[in-house]
Design a protein around this motif. Structure first.
Motif, PDB file in Angstrom:
ATOM      1  N   ARG A 168      -9.502  69.021  47.877  1.00  5.59           N
ATOM      2  CA  ARG A 168      -9.766  69.777  49.096  1.00  5.59           C
ATOM      3  C   ARG A 168     -11.049  69.248  49.716  1.00  5.59           C
ATOM      4  NH1 ARG A 168      -9.270  75.935  48.711  1.00  5.59           N
ATOM      5  NH2 ARG A 168      -8.630  75.653  50.857  1.00  5.59           N
ATOM      6  N   GLY A 169     -11.066  69.206  51.018  1.00  2.02           N
ATOM      7  CA  GLY A 169     -12.215  68.692  51.751  1.00  2.02           C
ATOM      8  C   GLY A 169     -13.357  69.685  51.759  1.00  2.02           C
ATOM      9  N   PRO A 170     -14.468  69.338  52.393  1.00  5.95           N
ATOM     10  CA  PRO A 170     -15.607  70.253  52.477  1.00  5.95           C
ATOM     11  C   PRO A 170     -15.295  71.441  53.370  1.00  5.95           C
ATOM     12  CG  PRO A 170     -15.972  68.355  53.869  1.00  5.95           C
ATOM     13  CD  PRO A 170     -14.706  68.078  53.102  1.00  5.95           C
ATOM     14  N   LYS A 171     -16.009  72.532  53.159  1.00  3.48           N
ATOM     15  CA  LYS A 171     -15.777  73.727  53.963  1.00  3.48           C
ATOM     16  C   LYS A 171     -16.388  73.529  55.349  1.00  3.48           C
ATOM     17  CE  LYS A 171     -15.509  78.594  53.728  1.00  3.48           C
ATOM     18  NZ  LYS A 171     -15.388  79.681  52.796  1.00  3.48           N
ATOM     19  N   VAL A 172     -15.600  73.819  56.366  1.00  6.45           N
ATOM     20  CA  VAL A 172     -16.044  73.713  57.749  1.00  6.45           C
ATOM     21  C   VAL A 172     -16.121  75.134  58.304  1.00  6.45           C
ATOM     22  CG1 VAL A 172     -15.512  72.798  60.032  1.00  6.45           C
ATOM     23  CG2 VAL A 172     -14.930  71.481  58.000  1.00  6.45           C
ATOM     24  N   ILE A 173     -17.283  75.503  58.817  1.00  2.00           N
ATOM     25  CA  ILE A 173     -17.506  76.844  59.345  1.00  2.00           C
ATOM     26  C   ILE A 173     -17.333  76.824  60.855  1.00  2.00           C
ATOM     27  CG2 ILE A 173     -19.162  78.734  59.559  1.00  2.00           C
ATOM     28  CD1 ILE A 173     -18.278  78.257  56.699  1.00  2.00           C
ATOM     29  N   SER A 174     -16.549  77.762  61.365  1.00  2.00           N
ATOM     30  CA  SER A 174     -16.377  77.935  62.803  1.00  2.00           C
ATOM     31  C   SER A 174     -17.009  79.271  63.172  1.00  2.00           C
ATOM     32  CB  SER A 174     -14.888  77.938  63.158  1.00  2.00           C
ATOM     33  OG  SER A 174     -14.720  78.315  64.495  1.00  2.00           O
ATOM     34  N   PHE A 175     -18.022  79.235  64.018  1.00  2.00           N
ATOM     35  CA  PHE A 175     -18.755  80.454  64.394  1.00  2.00           C
ATOM     36  C   PHE A 175     -18.713  80.601  65.895  1.00  2.00           C
ATOM     37  CE2 PHE A 175     -22.691  82.689  65.565  1.00  2.00           C
ATOM     38  CZ  PHE A 175     -22.508  83.849  64.840  1.00  2.00           C
ATOM     39  N   LYS A 176     -18.238  81.755  66.362  1.00  3.50           N
ATOM     40  CA  LYS A 176     -18.187  82.035  67.792  1.00  3.50           C
ATOM     41  C   LYS A 176     -18.996  83.284  68.070  1.00  3.50           C
ATOM     42  CE  LYS A 176     -13.619  80.086  68.442  1.00  3.50           C
ATOM     43  NZ  LYS A 176     -12.257  80.328  68.918  1.00  3.50           N
ATOM     44  N   ASN A 213     -22.356  91.996  71.468  1.00  2.00           N
ATOM     45  CA  ASN A 213     -22.205  92.441  70.075  1.00  2.00           C
ATOM     46  C   ASN A 213     -20.868  91.946  69.516  1.00  2.00           C
ATOM     47  OD1 ASN A 213     -23.001  93.652  67.724  1.00  2.00           O
ATOM     48  ND2 ASN A 213     -22.181  95.658  68.254  1.00  2.00           N
ATOM     49  N   SER A 214     -20.567  90.690  69.762  1.00  2.00           N
ATOM     50  CA  SER A 214     -19.303  90.105  69.343  1.00  2.00           C
ATOM     51  C   SER A 214     -19.565  88.762  68.689  1.00  2.00           C
ATOM     52  CB  SER A 214     -18.391  89.926  70.552  1.00  2.00           C
ATOM     53  OG  SER A 214     -17.240  89.216  70.189  1.00  2.00           O
ATOM     54  N   LYS A 215     -19.145  88.646  67.454  1.00  5.79           N
ATOM     55  CA  LYS A 215     -19.229  87.353  66.783  1.00  5.79           C
ATOM     56  C   LYS A 215     -18.103  87.259  65.761  1.00  5.79           C
ATOM     57  CE  LYS A 215     -22.799  89.014  63.638  1.00  5.79           C
ATOM     58  NZ  LYS A 215     -24.155  88.794  63.157  1.00  5.79           N
ATOM     59  N   ARG A 216     -17.688  86.020  65.476  1.00  2.24           N
ATOM     60  CA  ARG A 216     -16.587  85.789  64.543  1.00  2.24           C
ATOM     61  C   ARG A 216     -16.874  84.530  63.740  1.00  2.24           C
ATOM     62  NH1 ARG A 216     -10.843  85.308  67.069  1.00  2.24           N
ATOM     63  NH2 ARG A 216     -11.976  83.776  68.296  1.00  2.24           N
ATOM     64  N   THR A 217     -16.718  84.610  62.440  1.00  3.63           N
ATOM     65  CA  THR A 217     -16.937  83.474  61.562  1.00  3.63           C
ATOM     66  C   THR A 217     -15.636  83.180  60.819  1.00  3.63           C
ATOM     67  OG1 THR A 217     -19.231  84.115  61.257  1.00  3.63           O
ATOM     68  CG2 THR A 217     -18.329  82.551  59.679  1.00  3.63           C
TER      69      THR A 217
END
Length: 167
Positions: free
Chosen positions: A64-72, A78-82
């Motif tokens: 498995r490849g490295p973990k890639v984090i997507s953060f918006k 007051n809205s965020k998503r990881t």
């Protein structure tokens, strides 16, 4: 000699004994796979593929490849998503580059001696239950101390200590 192959929507320049990771391919470690979509072999270029050419590779392991984090984040809302993602990959080693419809050479697998195949196990050993491991003793149980038996020391409060300094 080198070749350019296409797999997983990507193109790779490969030569014999090269190791690299590609998108997940079905199979287990030790299995041989063949890439028929060969775009180029040496100086001959295909249109789109070189006819009669193939590349044989051996699967080394599934990784498995490295973990890639997507953060918006939407500011002031007051809205965020990881989200996180790890890509499934296959590590392969190129065995041969074949041209003109040649078939891959067969590697002879070394046969294990008959005595090493399966050790003899008696029926009594299989039927006997496994012995349980003794439970690990705690420090308190070893020294004989119990929680209630430990002597308690009175604590000096901060107010008493401050009052003693002023007097």
């Amino acid at each position: 000699m080198f070749a350019v192959i296409k797999t997983g929507g990507k193109q790779y320049r490969v030569a014999a004994n090269d190791e690299f990771t590609i998108e997940r391919v079905a199979g287990e470690a030790g299995d041989e796979i063949s890439f028929a979509e060969v775009l180029m072999v040496g100086t001959s270029i295909g249109a789109p593929f070189v006819s009669g050419a193939s590349v044989v590779a051996e699967i080394v392991e599934q990784v498995r490849g490295p973990k890639v984090i997507s953060f918006k984040k939407r500011r002031r809302q007051n809205s965020k998503r990881t989200r996180g993602h790890r890509q499934d990959l296959t590590l392969v080693r190129i065995s041969e580059i074949l041209t003109e419809g040649a078939s891959p050479s067969k590697k002879e697998k070394k046969a294990a001696p008959a005595s090493a195949e399966a050790p003899a196990v008696s029926e009594d050993a299989e039927a006997a239950p496994k012995a349980e491991k003794p439970k690990r003793a705690t420090r308190k149980a070893e020294t004989g101390e119990a929680k209630d038996e430990a002597p308690k020391k009175p604590r000096a409060s901060k107010k008493k200590a401050e009052g003693a300094d002023e007097a």
